[in-house]
Design an enzyme around this catalytic site. Structure first.
Site, mmCIF file in Angstrom:
data_model
loop_
_atom_site.group_PDB
_atom_site.id
_atom_site.type_symbol
_atom_site.label_atom_id
_atom_site.label_comp_id
_atom_site.label_asym_id
_atom_site.label_seq_id
_atom_site.Cartn_x
_atom_site.Cartn_y
_atom_site.Cartn_z
ATOM 1 C CB CYS A 208 -0.969 0.006 1.175
ATOM 2 S SG CYS A 208 -0.270 0.587 2.720
ATOM 3 C CD GLU A 209 -0.934 5.547 -3.350
ATOM 4 O OE1 GLU A 209 -0.372 5.191 -4.387
ATOM 5 O OE2 GLU A 209 -1.788 6.437 -3.314
ATOM 6 C CG HIS A 210 -2.209 5.302 2.042
ATOM 7 N ND1 HIS A 210 -3.325 4.571 1.693
ATOM 8 C CD2 HIS A 210 -2.214 6.405 1.266
ATOM 9 C CE1 HIS A 210 -3.981 5.225 0.756
ATOM 10 N NE2 HIS A 210 -3.345 6.334 0.472
ATOM 11 C CG HIS A 211 0.152 2.587 6.336
ATOM 12 N ND1 HIS A 211 -1.098 2.491 5.779
ATOM 13 C CD2 HIS A 211 0.074 3.516 7.308
ATOM 14 C CE1 HIS A 211 -1.919 3.319 6.398
ATOM 15 N NE2 HIS A 211 -1.238 3.964 7.320
ATOM 16 C CD GLN B 46 -8.344 -4.790 -3.058
ATOM 17 O OE1 GLN B 46 -7.913 -4.890 -1.900
ATOM 18 N NE2 GLN B 46 -9.425 -5.425 -3.471
ATOM 19 C CG HIS C 145 -5.629 -3.862 2.227
ATOM 20 N ND1 HIS C 145 -5.208 -2.810 1.471
ATOM 21 C CD2 HIS C 145 -6.467 -4.590 1.448
ATOM 22 C CE1 HIS C 145 -5.783 -2.878 0.275
ATOM 23 N NE2 HIS C 145 -6.554 -3.948 0.242
ATOM 24 C CB CYS D 280 -1.773 -0.839 6.241
ATOM 25 S SG CYS D 280 -3.142 -0.624 5.141
#
Ligand SMILES: [Zn+2]
Length: 219
Positions: A106-109, A147, A175, A177
């Site tokens: 994931c691009e956030h975490h 996703q 996920h 995260c």
């Protein structure tokens, strides 16, 4: 008894163009040494001694692991699909590759997203080797993702390159995260879909595809 999230993302948002140029931006501008130094700094920051025996090679291993996790930036999925077969004896039924496993982040975490993709299309003259469909899933998943965009990129690329009568993609993934941090929930998966052409316009085609998604696998 786990909650099962089946939030179907409608994905009408303006998602990144699937055939955008390869975003190979970082390579060449940051040296291997600099990356390893950065990982060393993170190890120190969490309270570790990066010079102890077990950790000495860890920044190096992390760099190599990152190369592997994000190998998809070096490849163009559209190029993979360009090798098509046009002689298919008039085959014009749905083609569905089921349950393609993938690992993304994931691009956030930068936490793992682990799941499967169901990829279908209704050809119009052009058919592609099935392994190419799996490669497209792999290339897009080996990038930082959400996703919803992963799902859309797979479908959009097939639609643009093969120009079929329709493309359908369903992705189901867990996920990390939300498993190992944040809300700490295990056992939930996120389901996203992207339906184009006949799969969007024709309820029967869509139902036929979704039945194949939910059916038992061959092995
Ligand atoms: Zn995340």
């Amino acid at each position: 008894m786990f909650a099962r999230e089946t939030g179907k993302a409608s994905m009408n948002r303006n998602l990144e163009n699937a055939s955008a140029p390869r975003s190979n931006g970082g390579v060449g501008t940051v040296s291997d040494k600099e990356v390893e130094q950065a990982f060393r700094t993170v190890l120190k920051w969490i309270g570790e001694d990066p010079d102890r025996d077990g950790l000495r090679e860890t920044p190096h291993r992390l760099r190599r692991a990152y190369r592997e996790y994000f190998a998809g930036y070096d490849e163009d999925p559209a190029l993979v699909l360009r090798k098509t077969f046009s002689e298919v004896e008039g085959y014009d039924e749905m083609i569905v590759l089921r349950g393609v496993t993938f690992e993304s982040h994931c691009e956030h975490h930068v936490a793992p997203i682990v799941g499967r993709a169901w990829v279908g299309y209704l050809p119009d003259k052009r058919v592609v080797g099935i392994s190419k469909l799996a490669r497209v899933v792999e290339i897009f998943s080996k990038r930082l993702q959400i996703q919803e965009r992963l799902t859309a990129q797979i479908a959009n690329t097939i639609e643009e390159v093969l120009n079929p009568r329709g493309t359908a993609v369903v992705v189901k993934a867990a996920h990390h995260c939300m498993i190992s941090r944040g809300v700490h929930k295990r056992g939930a998966d996120l389901v996203t879909s992207r339906m184009l052409g006949v799969f969007r316009d024709n309820a029967m085609s869509r139902a036929e595809f979704l039945a194949l998604v939910n059916a038992e696998k061959t092995e």
